[in-house]
Design a protein around this motif. Structure first.
Motif, PDB file in Angstrom:
ATOM      1  N   CYS A   1      -1.948  16.353   0.369  1.00  0.00           N
ATOM      2  CA  CYS A   1      -1.657  17.688  -0.105  1.00  0.00           C
ATOM      3  C   CYS A   1      -0.308  18.073   0.559  1.00  0.00           C
ATOM      4  N   PHE A   2       0.622  18.673  -0.207  1.00  0.00           N
ATOM      5  CA  PHE A   2       1.788  19.160   0.289  1.00  0.00           C
ATOM      6  C   PHE A   2       1.883  20.578   0.529  1.00  0.00           C
ATOM      7  N   THR A   3       2.429  21.141   1.668  1.00  0.00           N
ATOM      8  CA  THR A   3       2.503  22.449   1.946  1.00  0.00           C
ATOM      9  C   THR A   3       4.318  22.521   1.505  1.00  0.00           C
ATOM     10  N   ILE A   4       4.675  23.594   0.588  1.00  0.00           N
ATOM     11  CA  ILE A   4       6.230  23.575   0.223  1.00  0.00           C
ATOM     12  C   ILE A   4       6.908  24.464   1.023  1.00  0.00           C
ATOM     13  N   ILE A   5       7.873  23.986   1.577  1.00  0.00           N
ATOM     14  CA  ILE A   5       8.679  24.911   2.498  1.00  0.00           C
ATOM     15  C   ILE A   5      10.174  25.028   2.278  1.00  0.00           C
ATOM     16  N   ASP A   6      10.797  26.125   1.785  1.00  0.00           N
ATOM     17  CA  ASP A   6      11.926  26.428   1.566  1.00  0.00           C
ATOM     18  C   ASP A   6      12.875  26.201   2.869  1.00  0.00           C
ATOM     19  N   LYS A   7      13.622  25.256   2.803  1.00  0.00           N
ATOM     20  CA  LYS A   7      14.231  24.702   4.293  1.00  0.00           C
ATOM     21  C   LYS A   7      15.586  25.682   4.522  1.00  0.00           C
ATOM     22  N   LYS A   8      16.050  26.395   3.617  1.00  0.00           N
ATOM     23  CA  LYS A   8      17.012  27.361   3.787  1.00  0.00           C
ATOM     24  C   LYS A   8      16.637  28.552   4.655  1.00  0.00           C
ATOM     25  N   ILE A   9      15.291  28.963   4.442  1.00  0.00           N
ATOM     26  CA  ILE A   9      14.788  30.088   5.260  1.00  0.00           C
ATOM     27  C   ILE A   9      13.544  29.592   5.958  1.00  0.00           C
ATOM     28  N   ASN A  10      13.308  28.279   6.101  1.00  0.00           N
ATOM     29  CA  ASN A  10      12.015  27.875   6.879  1.00  0.00           C
ATOM     30  C   ASN A  10      10.754  28.912   6.501  1.00  0.00           C
ATOM     31  N   LYS A  11      10.460  28.857   5.016  1.00  0.00           N
ATOM     32  CA  LYS A  11       9.272  29.734   4.561  1.00  0.00           C
ATOM     33  C   LYS A  11       8.585  28.845   3.875  1.00  0.00           C
ATOM     34  N   ILE A  12       7.221  29.083   4.091  1.00  0.00           N
ATOM     35  CA  ILE A  12       6.222  28.420   2.985  1.00  0.00           C
ATOM     36  C   ILE A  12       6.198  28.984   1.741  1.00  0.00           C
ATOM     37  N   ILE A  13       6.526  28.336   0.649  1.00  0.00           N
ATOM     38  CA  ILE A  13       6.381  29.000  -0.650  1.00  0.00           C
ATOM     39  C   ILE A  13       5.471  28.431  -1.751  1.00  0.00           C
ATOM     40  N   GLY A  14       4.740  27.562  -1.391  1.00  0.00           N
ATOM     41  CA  GLY A  14       3.628  26.868  -2.446  1.00  0.00           C
ATOM     42  C   GLY A  14       3.105  25.606  -1.750  1.00  0.00           C
TER      43      GLY A  14
ATOM     44  N   MET B   1       0.920  -1.033   0.105  1.00  0.00           N
ATOM     45  CA  MET B   1       0.067   0.026  -0.043  1.00  0.00           C
ATOM     46  C   MET B   1       0.854   1.244   0.302  1.00  0.00           C
ATOM     47  N   ILE B   2       0.831   2.161  -0.754  1.00  0.00           N
ATOM     48  CA  ILE B   2       1.341   3.487  -1.035  1.00  0.00           C
ATOM     49  C   ILE B   2       0.805   4.241   0.200  1.00  0.00           C
ATOM     50  N   GLU B   3       1.732   5.102   0.809  1.00  0.00           N
ATOM     51  CA  GLU B   3       1.643   6.064   1.753  1.00  0.00           C
ATOM     52  C   GLU B   3       1.691   7.271   1.104  1.00  0.00           C
ATOM     53  N   PHE B   4       0.366   8.117   0.750  1.00  0.00           N
ATOM     54  CA  PHE B   4       0.560   9.224   0.123  1.00  0.00           C
ATOM     55  C   PHE B   4       0.627  10.437   1.032  1.00  0.00           C
ATOM     56  N   LYS B   5       0.008  10.380   2.482  1.00  0.00           N
ATOM     57  CA  LYS B   5       0.028  11.340   3.326  1.00  0.00           C
ATOM     58  C   LYS B   5       1.374  11.339   4.308  1.00  0.00           C
ATOM     59  N   ILE B   6       2.432  11.743   3.542  1.00  0.00           N
ATOM     60  CA  ILE B   6       3.899  11.714   4.170  1.00  0.00           C
ATOM     61  C   ILE B   6       4.470  12.883   4.142  1.00  0.00           C
ATOM     62  N   THR B   7       5.519  13.067   4.847  1.00  0.00           N
ATOM     63  CA  THR B   7       6.511  14.283   4.618  1.00  0.00           C
ATOM     64  C   THR B   7       7.655  13.711   3.783  1.00  0.00           C
ATOM     65  N   LEU B   8       8.160  14.610   2.831  1.00  0.00           N
ATOM     66  CA  LEU B   8       9.215  14.373   1.943  1.00  0.00           C
ATOM     67  C   LEU B   8      10.179  15.507   2.190  1.00  0.00           C
ATOM     68  N   GLU B   9      11.625  15.319   2.196  1.00  0.00           N
ATOM     69  CA  GLU B   9      12.385  16.362   2.059  1.00  0.00           C
ATOM     70  C   GLU B   9      13.610  15.901   1.484  1.00  0.00           C
TER      71      GLU B   9
END
Length: 185
Positions: A64-77, A1-9
């Motif tokens: 659904c993923f919220t995209i965070i720029d890790k270098k500045i810890n900011k939501i970007i999309g 089973m595929i887990e879609f609701k994960i965190t990727l980084e």
């Protein structure tokens, strides 16, 4: 089973599951009409329309993923997997937008690489449905080795990236000259 609701980084970006707490920051970015000017839903920047888009992501069965720029810890999309098809061994990636500050940078590649490297552990195909006048996103997906398959409902093109194509594409990527891409799907 595929887990879609994960965190990727990776070193550049975190993709975390979108929560109601993200609405205001995402809307602050998504309220820019320039982001949606080539999109079929050009008025998505209006708060009530953005709210429908956001709620669709929150209620999406593949997350659904919220995209965070890790270098500045900011939501970007925002982006998501959707339309999982077990029989076709495929899923779609889309509903993506990133702040126009990141257009022309490697960020879209980093986002899509995370998503496709993960999903190609389980599936064989990724589709993108892109508005026929959304030339920025068409070009972006083509740079990622996407092939235009057909026009759907006279509004959107369907693009395909197959696992084998993605693997060979990534083997050719020179990390010193990462793709410069933009996207709003």
């Amino acid at each position: 089973m595929i887990e879609f609701k994960i965190t990727l980084e990776n070193n550049y970006v975190s993709l975390v599951q979108t929560s109601e707490d993200h609405f205001q920051e995402l809307y602050q970015i998504g309220s820019n009409p320039v982001i949606w000017e080539q999109h079929p839903n050009q008025d998505r920047w209006k708060k009530n329309n953005f709210r429908k888009y956001f709620d669709g992501g929150i209620n999406n069965s593949e997350g659904c993923f919220t995209i965070i720029d890790k270098k500045i810890n900011k939501i970007i999309g925002n982006t998501r997997f959707y339309s999982f098809d077990e029989n076709n061994q495929s899923v779609k990636i889309g509903y993506t937008f990133i702040s126009n500050e990141y257009w022309g940078t490697e960020m879209n590649y980093q986002i899509k690489k995370l998503m496709m490297d993960y999903i190609f552990q389980f599936l064989d195909k990724v589709y993108f449905e892109i508005g026929k006048n959304n030339f920025r996103s068409q070009k972006s997906v083509e740079k990622l080795s996407g092939i235009k398959i057909k026009l759907l409902n006279d509004k959107n093109y369907l693009y395909l990236i197959e696992k084998s194509k993605w693997k060979s594409f990534n083997e050719k990527i020179n990390t010193h000259s990462i793709l410069q891409t933009t996207t709003v799907e």
